[in-house]
Write an enzyme that holds these catalytic residues in place. Structure first.
Site, short mmCIF file in Angstrom:
data_model
loop_
_atom_site.label_atom_id
_atom_site.label_comp_id
_atom_site.label_asym_id
_atom_site.label_seq_id
_atom_site.Cartn_x
_atom_site.Cartn_y
_atom_site.Cartn_z
N ARG A 166 45.35 -0.12 80.68
CA ARG A 166 44.30 -0.17 79.69
C ARG A 166 43.90 1.27 79.37
O ARG A 166 44.02 2.15 80.22
CB ARG A 166 43.09 -0.95 80.20
CG ARG A 166 43.40 -2.40 80.63
CD ARG A 166 42.15 -3.02 81.25
NE ARG A 166 42.36 -4.42 81.61
CZ ARG A 166 42.74 -4.84 82.83
NH1 ARG A 166 42.93 -3.94 83.81
NH2 ARG A 166 42.93 -6.12 83.09
N LYS A 193 39.60 -3.10 86.22
CA LYS A 193 38.37 -3.85 85.94
C LYS A 193 37.74 -4.35 87.25
O LYS A 193 38.43 -4.64 88.21
CB LYS A 193 38.69 -5.06 85.05
CG LYS A 193 38.80 -4.74 83.57
CD LYS A 193 38.95 -6.02 82.77
CE LYS A 193 38.93 -5.76 81.28
NZ LYS A 193 39.05 -7.01 80.49
N HIS A 266 45.90 -0.93 72.84
CA HIS A 266 46.17 -2.14 73.64
C HIS A 266 47.55 -2.71 73.33
O HIS A 266 48.13 -3.41 74.16
CB HIS A 266 45.09 -3.19 73.40
CG HIS A 266 45.03 -4.24 74.48
ND1 HIS A 266 44.57 -3.96 75.75
CD2 HIS A 266 45.40 -5.54 74.49
CE1 HIS A 266 44.65 -5.05 76.49
NE2 HIS A 266 45.15 -6.02 75.76
N ARG A 269 50.06 -1.73 75.91
CA ARG A 269 49.98 -2.57 77.12
C ARG A 269 50.73 -3.88 76.89
O ARG A 269 51.50 -4.33 77.74
CB ARG A 269 48.51 -2.83 77.45
CG ARG A 269 48.26 -3.72 78.68
CD ARG A 269 46.77 -3.67 78.98
NE ARG A 269 46.30 -4.75 79.84
CZ ARG A 269 46.34 -4.73 81.17
NH1 ARG A 269 46.85 -3.69 81.79
NH2 ARG A 269 45.86 -5.73 81.88
N HIS A 292 45.68 -8.48 86.30
CA HIS A 292 45.06 -9.72 85.80
C HIS A 292 44.57 -10.57 86.96
O HIS A 292 45.30 -10.74 87.96
CB HIS A 292 46.07 -10.54 84.98
CG HIS A 292 46.31 -10.00 83.62
ND1 HIS A 292 47.43 -10.31 82.87
CD2 HIS A 292 45.58 -9.16 82.83
CE1 HIS A 292 47.38 -9.69 81.71
NE2 HIS A 292 46.26 -8.99 81.66
N TYR A 301 51.59 -12.83 77.30
CA TYR A 301 52.61 -11.84 76.93
C TYR A 301 54.04 -12.36 77.10
O TYR A 301 54.99 -11.64 76.79
CB TYR A 301 52.45 -10.58 77.79
CG TYR A 301 51.09 -9.93 77.66
CD1 TYR A 301 50.74 -9.23 76.51
CD2 TYR A 301 50.15 -10.00 78.68
CE1 TYR A 301 49.50 -8.62 76.38
CE2 TYR A 301 48.91 -9.40 78.57
CZ TYR A 301 48.60 -8.71 77.41
OH TYR A 301 47.38 -8.11 77.29
#
Length: 318
Positions: A166, A193, A266, A269, A292, A301
Site C-alpha cells: 500500500r 494496517k 493502488h 498493488r 489481508h 484479485y
C-alpha cells in the site's frame, strides 16, 4: 471532535481539573479518539462529518436522538449524490461503529444503523484496474535518466510493483526496514494496517534500484530515517522526512499518464497480486504477502476463473 490529548500534558501527571474534564468527555468523542489507525481515522471522520452536516448535528450528545429514519434518509442522499456502493457501505459502517460504541457505553439503547439496507456489492471482482505485464514493464522503464529524482522514482515504482505494498506502507519504510535479513534472504519490514508487521522478501530487481538510489541520495546510513524522501529533503537538515502518500499517488499518476493509461498507486498493488496469482502463487501465501485479514479480500484479485483458456469448454474431448 476534540482530541483527548489536549486535555492533559504529556510531561506530567494529570491535574485534578484535567482528571475531572476527562471523566466528562462524551462517549462520542471518546470513540473517535480511540481510533489509532490514521487512514481509518481519516475515513471515519469524513463519514461522520458528512452525516453531521446532513442532519444538522452540532453537539456530540445529539447523536443520541438519531433514529433509523435519519440514517435511511442519509443513505438515500448519498445515493442521489452518485456515490458508488462501496463508498456508501463504508460510510454506513463508520456510523454503525460509532453507535456500537455508544450502545456499549449505555449512551443509547440500540444502533439505528442496524437493519438499514446497504448497496449490494457490484461483483466479486475489485474495481481497481490491474495492468498487463507489458504495461507494468513500460511503467518500470518510464523514469528516464540518472538524476536523483529518476533513481528514486524507479525504486518506488519497483517497490510497489514487486511487493504489492500500500502507498502508506511504502511511505513508512525506513532505511533500516530495507536492511533486514531472514534466513540469509533480504527482506522488507512492512508496517501494515492495524499495527501489524510483516516481512516481505526483497525482489532483486527492486533491491538493486533502491541501492542505486541510496548511493546517490547519501542517506543510506541514516537507519531511522525514511527510505524514500522528497528530493529537496535530501539537501536539508531534516531530510529524514519521508515522501507522503499523496506524493506517491501523484508520482504514479504522472508516469502512467504519460504512457496513456493513467492509474492510481493502488493499481500497482492490484497488478502485483494479480500477476502472482496468474503465475500460480498459492492464494493463502498471497493473502499473507498482501497483509489481508480475510482471504475473501485476496480473491478479488484472482482473475483466473475468468480466463477463457481455463474454461471447462476446452476440457471437453469427444
Amino acid at each position: 471532535m476534540t482530541d483527548l490529548q489536549t486535555l492533559s500534558s504529556p510531561n506530567r501527571l494529570l491535574t485534578a481539573e484535567a482528571f475531572l474534564r476527562l471523566s466528562e468527555v462524551p462517549p462520542e468523542v471518546e470513540w473517535f479518539a480511540n481510533l489509532t489507525n490514521k487512514a481509518t481515522r481519516r475515513a471515519y471522520e469524513n463519514a461522520i462529518r458528512d452525516f453531521m452536516h446532513f442532519t444538522g448535528i452540532q453537539q456530540a450528545d445529539e447523536f443520541r436522538v438519531v433514529t433509523r429514519a435519519h440514517v435511511i434518509a442519509w443513505r438515500d442522499d448519498l445515493g442521489n449524490r452518485m456515490l458508488n456502493g462501496t463508498t456508501i457501505r463504508h460510510r454506513l459502517s463508520a456510523l454503525s461503529s460509532l453507535f456500537d460504541y455508544l450502545c456499549e457505553k449505555n449512551a443509547v439503547t440500540h444502533n439505528p444503523v442496524k437493519g438499514v439496507k446497504r448497496p449490494k456489492h457490484d461483483s466479486t471482482e475489485g474495481r481497481t484496474p490491474a495492468l498487463g505485464d507489458h504495461q507494468a514493464r513500460k511503467l518500470l522503464d518510464a523514469p528516464d535518466g540518472d538524476s536523483l529524482r529518476t533513481l528514486r522514482d524507479k525504486a518506488i515504482l519497483a517497490t510497489l510493483l514487486y511487493h504489492a505494498l500500500r502507498r502508506e506502507e511504502l511511505c513508512k519504510l525506513t532505511v533500516k526496514d530495507f536492511k533486514n535479513e531472514r534466513r540469509g534472504v533480504p527482506h522488507l519490514k512492512v508496517s501494515g494496517k492495524g499495527g501489524k508487521t510483516r516481512y516481505v522478501p526483497l525482489h532483486p530487481a527492486a533491491g538493486g534500484l533502491i541501492h542505486d538510489y541510496l548511493e546517490l541520495a547519501g542517506h543510506g546510513s541514516d537507519e531511522t530515517g525514511a527510505l524514500f524522501r522528497p528530493v529537496s529533503n535530501n539537501m536539508k537538515s531534516h531530510g529524514e522526512k519521508g515522501i507522503t502518500p499523496d506524493g506517491v499517488y501523484k508520482l504514479v499518476r504522472a508516469y502512467s499518464g504519460k504512457l496513456g493509461f493513467e492509474i492510481g498507486a493502488h493499481s500497482l498493488r492490484a497488478t502485483a497480486a494479480t500477476n502472482a496469482l496468474d503465475h500460480q502463487a498459492d492464494i493463502a501465501k498471497v493473502q499473507e504477502w498482501l497483509g489481508h485479514a480475510n482471504i475473501a479480500t485476496t480473491r478479488i484479485y484472482d482473475h483466473r476463473k475468468t480466463r477463457p483458456e481455463d474454461s471447462p469448454t476446452f476440457k471437453v474431448n469427444y
